[in-house]
Design a protein around this motif. Structure first.
Motif, PDB file in Angstrom:
ATOM      1  N   GLY A   1       1.760 -13.442   2.903  1.00  0.00           N
ATOM      2  CA  GLY A   1       2.841 -14.172   2.276  1.00  0.00           C
ATOM      3  C   GLY A   1       4.140 -13.392   2.384  1.00  0.00           C
ATOM      4  O   GLY A   1       4.314 -12.552   3.263  1.00  0.00           O
ATOM      5  N   HIS A   2       5.058 -13.628   1.442  1.00  0.00           N
ATOM      6  CA  HIS A   2       6.363 -12.962   1.469  1.00  0.00           C
ATOM      7  C   HIS A   2       6.271 -11.518   0.980  1.00  0.00           C
ATOM      8  O   HIS A   2       6.989 -10.644   1.477  1.00  0.00           O
ATOM      9  CB  HIS A   2       7.354 -13.744   0.604  1.00  0.00           C
ATOM     10  N   ALA A   3       5.404 -11.252   0.032  1.00  0.00           N
ATOM     11  CA  ALA A   3       5.313  -9.920  -0.572  1.00  0.00           C
ATOM     12  C   ALA A   3       4.862  -8.884   0.446  1.00  0.00           C
ATOM     13  O   ALA A   3       4.018  -9.156   1.307  1.00  0.00           O
ATOM     14  CB  ALA A   3       4.344  -9.937  -1.752  1.00  0.00           C
ATOM     15  N   ARG A   4       5.414  -7.687   0.337  1.00  0.00           N
ATOM     16  CA  ARG A   4       5.038  -6.583   1.216  1.00  0.00           C
ATOM     17  C   ARG A   4       4.434  -5.419   0.442  1.00  0.00           C
ATOM     18  O   ARG A   4       4.114  -4.400   1.021  1.00  0.00           O
ATOM     19  CB  ARG A   4       6.234  -6.132   2.049  1.00  0.00           C
ATOM     20  N   TRP A   5       4.284  -5.559  -0.853  1.00  0.00           N
ATOM     21  CA  TRP A   5       3.533  -4.596  -1.658  1.00  0.00           C
ATOM     22  C   TRP A   5       3.192  -5.229  -2.996  1.00  0.00           C
ATOM     23  O   TRP A   5       3.855  -6.166  -3.453  1.00  0.00           O
ATOM     24  CB  TRP A   5       4.312  -3.297  -1.868  1.00  0.00           C
ATOM     25  N   ARG A   6       2.113  -4.723  -3.618  1.00  0.00           N
ATOM     26  CA  ARG A   6       1.679  -5.179  -4.934  1.00  0.00           C
ATOM     27  C   ARG A   6       1.575  -4.028  -5.921  1.00  0.00           C
ATOM     28  O   ARG A   6       1.349  -4.256  -7.101  1.00  0.00           O
ATOM     29  CB  ARG A   6       0.321  -5.887  -4.835  1.00  0.00           C
ATOM     30  N   HIS A   7       1.699  -2.802  -5.435  1.00  0.00           N
ATOM     31  CA  HIS A   7       1.690  -1.626  -6.306  1.00  0.00           C
ATOM     32  C   HIS A   7       2.490  -0.526  -5.611  1.00  0.00           C
ATOM     33  O   HIS A   7       2.973  -0.707  -4.482  1.00  0.00           O
ATOM     34  CB  HIS A   7       0.263  -1.165  -6.619  1.00  0.00           C
ATOM     35  N   LYS A   8       2.651   0.615  -6.277  1.00  0.00           N
ATOM     36  CA  LYS A   8       3.507   1.682  -5.757  1.00  0.00           C
ATOM     37  C   LYS A   8       2.744   2.822  -5.109  1.00  0.00           C
ATOM     38  O   LYS A   8       3.354   3.742  -4.565  1.00  0.00           O
ATOM     39  CB  LYS A   8       4.390   2.218  -6.884  1.00  0.00           C
ATOM     40  N   ALA A   9       1.418   2.774  -5.132  1.00  0.00           N
ATOM     41  CA  ALA A   9       0.614   3.842  -4.518  1.00  0.00           C
ATOM     42  C   ALA A   9       0.301   3.466  -3.075  1.00  0.00           C
ATOM     43  O   ALA A   9      -0.811   3.032  -2.753  1.00  0.00           O
ATOM     44  CB  ALA A   9      -0.666   4.075  -5.315  1.00  0.00           C
ATOM     45  N   TRP A  10       1.285   3.622  -2.199  1.00  0.00           N
ATOM     46  CA  TRP A  10       1.088   3.292  -0.792  1.00  0.00           C
ATOM     47  C   TRP A  10       0.418   4.487  -0.115  1.00  0.00           C
ATOM     48  O   TRP A  10       1.054   5.523   0.093  1.00  0.00           O
ATOM     49  CB  TRP A  10       2.413   3.016  -0.106  1.00  0.00           C
ATOM     50  N   VAL A  11      -0.842   4.348   0.249  1.00  0.00           N
ATOM     51  CA  VAL A  11      -1.574   5.462   0.827  1.00  0.00           C
ATOM     52  C   VAL A  11      -1.787   5.267   2.328  1.00  0.00           C
ATOM     53  O   VAL A  11      -1.662   4.159   2.855  1.00  0.00           O
ATOM     54  CB  VAL A  11      -2.927   5.672   0.124  1.00  0.00           C
ATOM     55  N   CYS A  12      -2.112   6.361   2.972  1.00  0.00           N
ATOM     56  CA  CYS A  12      -2.401   6.389   4.401  1.00  0.00           C
ATOM     57  C   CYS A  12      -3.764   7.040   4.565  1.00  0.00           C
ATOM     58  O   CYS A  12      -3.960   8.197   4.165  1.00  0.00           O
ATOM     59  CB  CYS A  12      -1.309   7.181   5.113  1.00  0.00           C
ATOM     60  N   CYS A  13      -4.716   6.311   5.121  1.00  0.00           N
ATOM     61  CA  CYS A  13      -6.131   6.707   5.127  1.00  0.00           C
ATOM     62  C   CYS A  13      -6.675   6.860   6.547  1.00  0.00           C
ATOM     63  O   CYS A  13      -6.110   6.313   7.500  1.00  0.00           O
ATOM     64  CB  CYS A  13      -6.974   5.641   4.426  1.00  0.00           C
ATOM     65  N   VAL A  14      -7.804   7.560   6.648  1.00  0.00           N
ATOM     66  CA  VAL A  14      -8.548   7.563   7.900  1.00  0.00           C
ATOM     67  C   VAL A  14      -9.251   6.217   8.047  1.00  0.00           C
ATOM     68  O   VAL A  14      -9.468   5.501   7.070  1.00  0.00           O
ATOM     69  CB  VAL A  14      -9.568   8.725   7.942  1.00  0.00           C
ATOM     70  N   THR A  15      -9.606   5.873   9.271  1.00  0.00           N
ATOM     71  CA  THR A  15     -10.259   4.578   9.509  1.00  0.00           C
ATOM     72  C   THR A  15     -11.775   4.664   9.413  1.00  0.00           C
ATOM     73  O   THR A  15     -12.448   3.630   9.447  1.00  0.00           O
ATOM     74  CB  THR A  15      -9.875   4.022  10.891  1.00  0.00           C
ATOM     75  N   ASP A  16     -12.317   5.878   9.292  1.00  0.00           N
ATOM     76  CA  ASP A  16     -13.760   6.052   9.176  1.00  0.00           C
ATOM     77  C   ASP A  16     -14.024   7.071   8.076  1.00  0.00           C
ATOM     78  O   ASP A  16     -13.681   8.250   8.214  1.00  0.00           O
ATOM     79  CB  ASP A  16     -14.334   6.538  10.511  1.00  0.00           C
ATOM     80  N   PHE A  17     -14.632   6.626   6.967  1.00  0.00           N
ATOM     81  CA  PHE A  17     -14.856   7.501   5.821  1.00  0.00           C
ATOM     82  C   PHE A  17     -16.176   7.142   5.145  1.00  0.00           C
ATOM     83  O   PHE A  17     -16.359   6.016   4.681  1.00  0.00           O
ATOM     84  CB  PHE A  17     -13.705   7.368   4.822  1.00  0.00           C
ATOM     85  N   LYS A  18     -17.103   8.092   5.133  1.00  0.00           N
ATOM     86  CA  LYS A  18     -18.412   7.919   4.474  1.00  0.00           C
ATOM     87  C   LYS A  18     -19.140   6.659   4.936  1.00  0.00           C
ATOM     88  O   LYS A  18     -19.846   6.011   4.158  1.00  0.00           O
ATOM     89  CB  LYS A  18     -18.247   7.921   2.954  1.00  0.00           C
ATOM     90  N   ASN A  19     -18.895   6.307   6.192  1.00  0.00           N
ATOM     91  CA  ASN A  19     -19.574   5.162   6.808  1.00  0.00           C
ATOM     92  C   ASN A  19     -19.346   3.847   6.061  1.00  0.00           C
ATOM     93  O   ASN A  19     -20.171   2.936   6.098  1.00  0.00           O
ATOM     94  CB  ASN A  19     -21.089   5.421   6.928  1.00  0.00           C
TER      95      ASN A  19
END
Length: 200
Positions: free
Chosen positions: A37-55
């Motif tokens: 939709g129009h919104a580009r965030w819903r909270h302020k904790a914008w994180v950057c993660c790995v794409t593979d974690f604990k399977n």
């Protein structure tokens, strides 16, 4: 058909087939059909993660679950306003906050980062002007033609959705900076982002 989940240094979220090195989260941005939709965030904790974690496995854009966003690399994620995740990237998270100089609750830092990166109500990216000589490696800036460029290895690397283009000389003088100030401070103080320089 690619989903609209590829984040650019300019803050745009595009539908593009190129795969991202890292994943991010800003909350639920899509509807039950998988459309943003129009919104580009819903909270302020914008994180950057790995794409593979604990399977862990999850279908993309599941109704009612957060929208999986993807970044070419960490320099792009920082420019778009994200920070390392405290769970899947704990050492990077600690290094980042130490380089920023933040002590205390991460929620307070997220508020400050949000104020530096976002224009409320229009869901826009906050940008600022700075002299090129004051910018650290890992910073993104805009050229006069509106192309985002990464400062890396003493050169400018133009960025397109499919990745970096061949390096050019750094400009001289004032430029429009995309990377928000807290992340600029982290870069100045030694935080090393993951950069994937493979040229398109």
């Amino acid at each position: 058909m690619p989903r609209q989940n590829r984040v650019q240094p300019t803050g745009e979220i595009l539908a593009h087939p190129a795969r991202g090195l890292l994943m991010g989260n800003r909350g639920i941005l899509h509807d039950d059909s998988g459309q943003l939709g129009h919104a580009r965030w819903r909270h302020k904790a914008w994180v950057c993660c790995v794409t593979d974690f604990k399977n862990r496995k999850r279908p993309l854009m599941t109704p009612g679950a957060y929208t999986e966003l993807f970044f070419h690399d960490e320099a792009v994620a920082l420019a778009a306003g994200h920070r390392p995740c405290a769970e899947c990237r704990r050492p990077d998270f600690r290094d980042y906050l130490q380089a920023v100089g933040h002590v205390g609750k991460v929620t307070e830092f997220d508020k400050a980062l949000h104020a530096a990166r976002a224009v409320p109500r229009v869901f826009g990216q906050r940008r600022h002007q700075a002299d090129m000589s004051d910018l650290p490696e890992g910073t993104f800036f805009l050229t006069g033609a509106g192309v985002p460029n990464l400062i890396w290895q003493q050169a400018a690397h133009p960025f397109l959705p499919q990745g970096y283009q061949p390096a050019t000389a750094l400009p001289v003088g004032e430029v429009t900076v995309l990377t928000p100030t807290p992340s600029l401070n982290a870069l100045r103080n030694g935080f090393q982002p993951q950069v994937r320089l493979r040229h398109a």
